[in-house]
Design a protein around this motif. Structure first.
Motif, PDB file in Angstrom:
ATOM      1  N   PHE A   1       0.849  -1.200   0.000  1.00 21.35           N
ATOM      2  CA  PHE A   1       0.000   0.000   0.000  1.00 21.35           C
ATOM      3  C   PHE A   1       0.880   1.243   0.000  1.00 21.35           C
ATOM      4  O   PHE A   1       1.918   1.278   0.658  1.00 21.35           O
TER       5      PHE A   1
ATOM      6  N   LEU B   1       2.353   0.627   3.534  1.00 26.60           N
ATOM      7  CA  LEU B   1       2.805  -0.637   4.108  1.00 26.60           C
ATOM      8  C   LEU B   1       3.605  -1.431   3.085  1.00 26.60           C
ATOM      9  O   LEU B   1       3.215  -1.558   1.926  1.00 26.60           O
TER      10      LEU B   1
ATOM     11  N   VAL C   1      -5.182  -0.931   5.139  1.00 29.95           N
ATOM     12  CA  VAL C   1      -3.883  -1.366   5.661  1.00 29.95           C
ATOM     13  C   VAL C   1      -4.078  -2.202   6.920  1.00 29.95           C
ATOM     14  O   VAL C   1      -3.444  -3.253   7.103  1.00 29.95           O
TER      15      VAL C   1
ATOM     16  N   TYR D   1       0.961   4.943   9.371  1.00 29.04           N
ATOM     17  CA  TYR D   1      -0.476   5.226   9.198  1.00 29.04           C
ATOM     18  C   TYR D   1      -0.747   6.657   8.767  1.00 29.04           C
ATOM     19  O   TYR D   1      -1.856   6.982   8.374  1.00 29.04           O
TER      20      TYR D   1
ATOM     21  N   ILE E   1       5.588  -0.105   8.235  1.00 27.54           N
ATOM     22  CA  ILE E   1       4.248   0.488   8.231  1.00 27.54           C
ATOM     23  C   ILE E   1       4.260   1.919   8.745  1.00 27.54           C
ATOM     24  O   ILE E   1       5.040   2.274   9.636  1.00 27.54           O
TER      25      ILE E   1
END
Length: 317
Positions: A12, A45, A20, A60, A58
């Motif tokens: 992603f 990700l 995710v 966010y 990762i």
């Protein structure tokens, strides 16, 4: 920041954080996320399976709250690369900053809050994998499962861990890495974690390290009133200072200096608590054990025993 995983591992890029999160639930570990009420987050990700390990990088893109009752059958080794991450657990909380490691046991509740710029590498290890590493090395793993006794570490103080993680990520980016080699790296990192981090594993095959460590502790007890350096202890043990730090972390869950300070304080507490001991004044006994700053000594003493040294002396003399 340069990605530890290659472009081929990108799953992603600037995506919906819920998408995710769903992927993480399938491949990395069961959890729930709570997003800020405003703003549109862009999550990214990268992920790859490497033998029995899973590597996941990762971010966010916002202040996301991540929770899980427990990881159940897996361990997480999380290395913060950018930003910060608030961890709550074991009755305490800590802001992880770049270069710090979070180690999560299978039965540890997860409570993490990412900063907007937080990015981390997660290494997922199956519990069965660590059990097998114990069997391979003839170490005794408790029936209730292997449990690491501390959650946070400074990567720079752990000899060889940073270079090992970097090497595994480098191999994961390679176009062709043989399955046998991936399995070998996995066994190495499992053994490395068990040797480096304090746990409830009994290292029966490390018979030589026990007498060596006992000799170090005996030396400390005999020289408590002197200024004992890490270099002295490392020379005594015939190992590097970094190896000595790893040995103390594994055996007593703390650093050599912290252990020495604790033993000095315990000796002083014993003297102050003994009505038969001839203690003229607290300053003198503190200086006997190398505490030259009385204010800092009193703070350390109170933090350890819950009362000031003058209170201990008054109650017992």
């Amino acid at each position: 920041m340069v990605s530890l995983l290659g472009a081929k591992n990108t799953v992603f890029e600037q995506a919906d954080p819920h998408a995710v999160s769903d992927y993480v639930n399938q491949h990395v570990g069961t959890h729930c996320i709570r997003l800020p009420r405003s703003g549109s987050l862009q999550a990214s990700l990268s992920h790859c399976s490497f033998g029995k390990l899973d590597l996941c990088q990762i971010s966010y893109g916002g202040s996301v709250h991540v929770t899980s009752p427990a990881l159940e059958t897996i361990y997480h080794l999380q290395l913060l690369q950018r930003g910060h991450c608030l961890w709550r657990g074991r009755g305490e909380e800590h802001y992880f900053t770049p270069g710090e490691l979070l180690l999560i046991n299978p039965d540890d509740p997860v409570d993490l809050t990412y900063s907007e710029d937080c990015e981390k590498l997660i290494v997922k290890l199956p519990a069965s994998f660590l059990q097998q590493a114990c069997a391979d090395n003839q170490w005794h793993a408790p029936a209730e499962g292997i449990r690491f006794s501390a959650s946070r570490y400074d990567l720079k103080s752990l000899e060889g861990v940073e270079s090992l993680l970097g090497l595994i990520c480098q191999e994961a980016k390679a176009e062709n890495c043989a399955a046998q080699l991936q399995e070998q790296y996995g066994r190495i990192i499992a053994s490395k974690l068990l040797c480096t981090f304090a746990s409830n594993v009994q290292y029966e095959s490390q018979g030589e390290s026990c007498p060596s460590f006992g000799r170090i502790l005996d030396y400390i007890e005999e020289h408590l009133k002197k200024d004992i350096s890490v270099e002295q202890l490392a020379q005594l043990a015939r190992m590097s200072p970094r190896s000595l730090y790893s040995l103390f972390e594994r055996k007593v869950g703390t650093t050599p200096k912290s252990y020495i300070r604790k033993r000095k304080l315990e000796q002083i507490h014993g003297r102050l608590s003994d009505p038969a001991a001839k203690v003229r004044n607290i300053t003198e006994i503190a200086m006997d054990y190398g505490f030259l700053h009385l204010g800092r000594f009193s703070e350390s003493y109170k933090s350890t025993f819950g009362e000031l040294p003058s209170d201990t002396l008054r109650r017992h003399h």
